[in-house]
Scaffold this motif. Structure first.
Motif, mmCIF file in Angstrom:
data_model
loop_
_atom_site.group_PDB
_atom_site.id
_atom_site.type_symbol
_atom_site.label_atom_id
_atom_site.label_comp_id
_atom_site.label_asym_id
_atom_site.label_seq_id
_atom_site.Cartn_x
_atom_site.Cartn_y
_atom_site.Cartn_z
ATOM 1 N N UNK A 1 0.723 -1.245 -0.015
ATOM 2 C CA UNK A 1 0.287 0.140 0.007
ATOM 3 C C UNK A 1 0.960 1.273 -0.017
ATOM 4 N N UNK A 2 0.625 2.132 -0.988
ATOM 5 C CA UNK A 2 1.282 3.274 -0.913
ATOM 6 C C UNK A 2 2.550 3.648 -1.456
ATOM 7 N N UNK A 3 2.667 2.271 -2.295
ATOM 8 C CA UNK A 3 3.984 2.267 -3.305
ATOM 9 C C UNK A 3 3.868 3.156 -4.622
ATOM 10 N N UNK A 4 2.470 3.595 -4.739
ATOM 11 C CA UNK A 4 2.165 4.194 -6.108
ATOM 12 C C UNK A 4 1.890 3.484 -7.224
ATOM 13 N N UNK B 1 10.263 3.111 0.484
ATOM 14 C CA UNK B 1 10.556 3.052 1.822
ATOM 15 C C UNK B 1 9.460 3.220 2.637
ATOM 16 N N UNK B 2 9.004 2.586 3.700
ATOM 17 C CA UNK B 2 7.600 2.836 4.474
ATOM 18 C C UNK B 2 7.266 4.317 4.960
ATOM 19 N N UNK B 3 8.172 4.932 5.274
ATOM 20 C CA UNK B 3 7.841 6.325 5.610
ATOM 21 C C UNK B 3 7.456 7.306 4.638
ATOM 22 N N UNK B 4 8.033 6.821 3.106
ATOM 23 C CA UNK B 4 7.600 7.553 1.934
ATOM 24 C C UNK B 4 6.228 6.974 1.841
ATOM 25 N N UNK B 5 6.027 5.687 1.744
ATOM 26 C CA UNK B 5 4.590 5.194 1.254
ATOM 27 C C UNK B 5 3.493 5.851 2.295
ATOM 28 N N UNK B 6 3.898 6.042 3.568
ATOM 29 C CA UNK B 6 2.924 6.443 4.337
ATOM 30 C C UNK B 6 2.666 8.076 4.082
ATOM 31 N N UNK C 1 11.484 -2.094 -8.847
ATOM 32 C CA UNK C 1 11.654 -0.871 -9.141
ATOM 33 C C UNK C 1 11.189 -0.024 -7.863
ATOM 34 N N UNK C 2 12.187 0.757 -7.354
ATOM 35 C CA UNK C 2 12.277 1.139 -5.922
ATOM 36 C C UNK C 2 11.917 2.554 -6.314
ATOM 37 N N UNK C 3 10.816 3.031 -5.650
ATOM 38 C CA UNK C 3 10.416 4.661 -6.212
ATOM 39 C C UNK C 3 10.767 5.518 -5.011
ATOM 40 N N UNK C 4 11.387 5.052 -3.926
ATOM 41 C CA UNK C 4 11.784 5.783 -2.844
ATOM 42 C C UNK C 4 12.429 7.269 -3.428
ATOM 43 N N UNK C 5 13.143 7.328 -4.295
ATOM 44 C CA UNK C 5 14.000 8.549 -4.715
ATOM 45 C C UNK C 5 13.478 8.952 -6.092
#
Ligand code: C5P
Length: 220
Positions: free
Chosen positions: A12-15, A151-156, A198-202
């Motif tokens: 959830x929240x990964x986009x 990352x969890x904080x980015x998703x939240x 695909x890591x969308x954190x950054x």
């Protein structure tokens, strides 16, 4: 020719949803948000006055579930019978109840069969199918399989912005709680063999879309 599946999983929240929809629009593909089906079923159980923790009630609701969802990325209305539930399925009461219906194995088999049939019969060259177990269970043979993470904080933070929430802490807590319940059912936090991460954190939204399209162009 049958259309092929672009399988995209993630928490959830990964986009996932917004990225999948944008990718489908750009490539002229169909788009299937499988979470919407689980959400609509949870809504249906609640609408019948039943408890989503009551497995027998969930099975009975699933056996009588007139669900319809458009594949057009620009027209994704979700209906249960004649009722438009497009907005209602995003309400916190449904988000809080959905893991309960999604953990019933017979329910998963039923909706997974429906997803495969919908994708096979789609009048698009391909369908982006987005969820939790698409790369592993629904379409393990799909030519393109992607795990979209952040990352969890980015998703939240993204989910709180999306819901326009005042209490970001509560949104974060609800999201992590739902992830914990969901990951007991399917593992969507580690990539299965052959699945590209695909890591969308950054990455911003456009960069994430481009990264996904790059994988599709390489694999399809
Ligand atoms: O993607 P979304 O957050 O809308 O999904 C809603 C819920 O549906 C998830 O929390 C999960 O319980 C369930 N789900 C699932 N398998 C999928 C897609 C969604 O169990 N493929």
């Amino acid at each position: 020719t049958e259309s092929f599946i672009v399988a995209i999983d993630g928490p959830a929240g990964s986009g996932k949803s917004s990225v999948s929809k944008a990718v489908a629009r750009r490539l002229g593909y169909g788009f299937l948000d499988t979470g919407a089906a689980y959400r609509a079923l949870a809504w249906h159980v609640l609408d019948r006055g039943d408890d989503t923790a009551d497995e027998a009630a969930v099975l009975a609701a699933a056996a009588d579930f007139p669900f319809a969802q458009g594949l057009d990325p620009d027209d994704r209305l979700v209906h249960v019978g004649a009722t438009d539930v497009t907005d209602a399925i995003r309400e916190p009461r449904v988000s809080g109840a959905v893991s309960g219906v999604a953990r019933v194995p017979a329910v998963r088999e039923q909706v997974n069969d429906a997803f495969r049939r919908i994708a096979r019969e789609a009048e698009y060259p391909a369908v982006v199918v987005e969820g939790r177990d698409i790369t592993t269970v629904v379409a393990p043979d799909a030519p393109v399989r992607i795990l979209l993470t952040a990352a969890p904080e980015v998703r939240a933070a993204r989910r709180a912005a999306e819901l326009d929430a005042e209490d970001a802490g509560a949104v974060a807590a609800a999201l992590h709680h739902r992830d914990a319940k969901d990951s007991a059912v399917v593992d969507f936090l580690t990539a299965a063999e052959g699945v590209e991460v695909v890591d969308s954190t950054d990455l911003d939204f456009e960069e994430t879309i481009d990264a996904v399209i790059a994988v599709i162009e390489r694999r399809a």
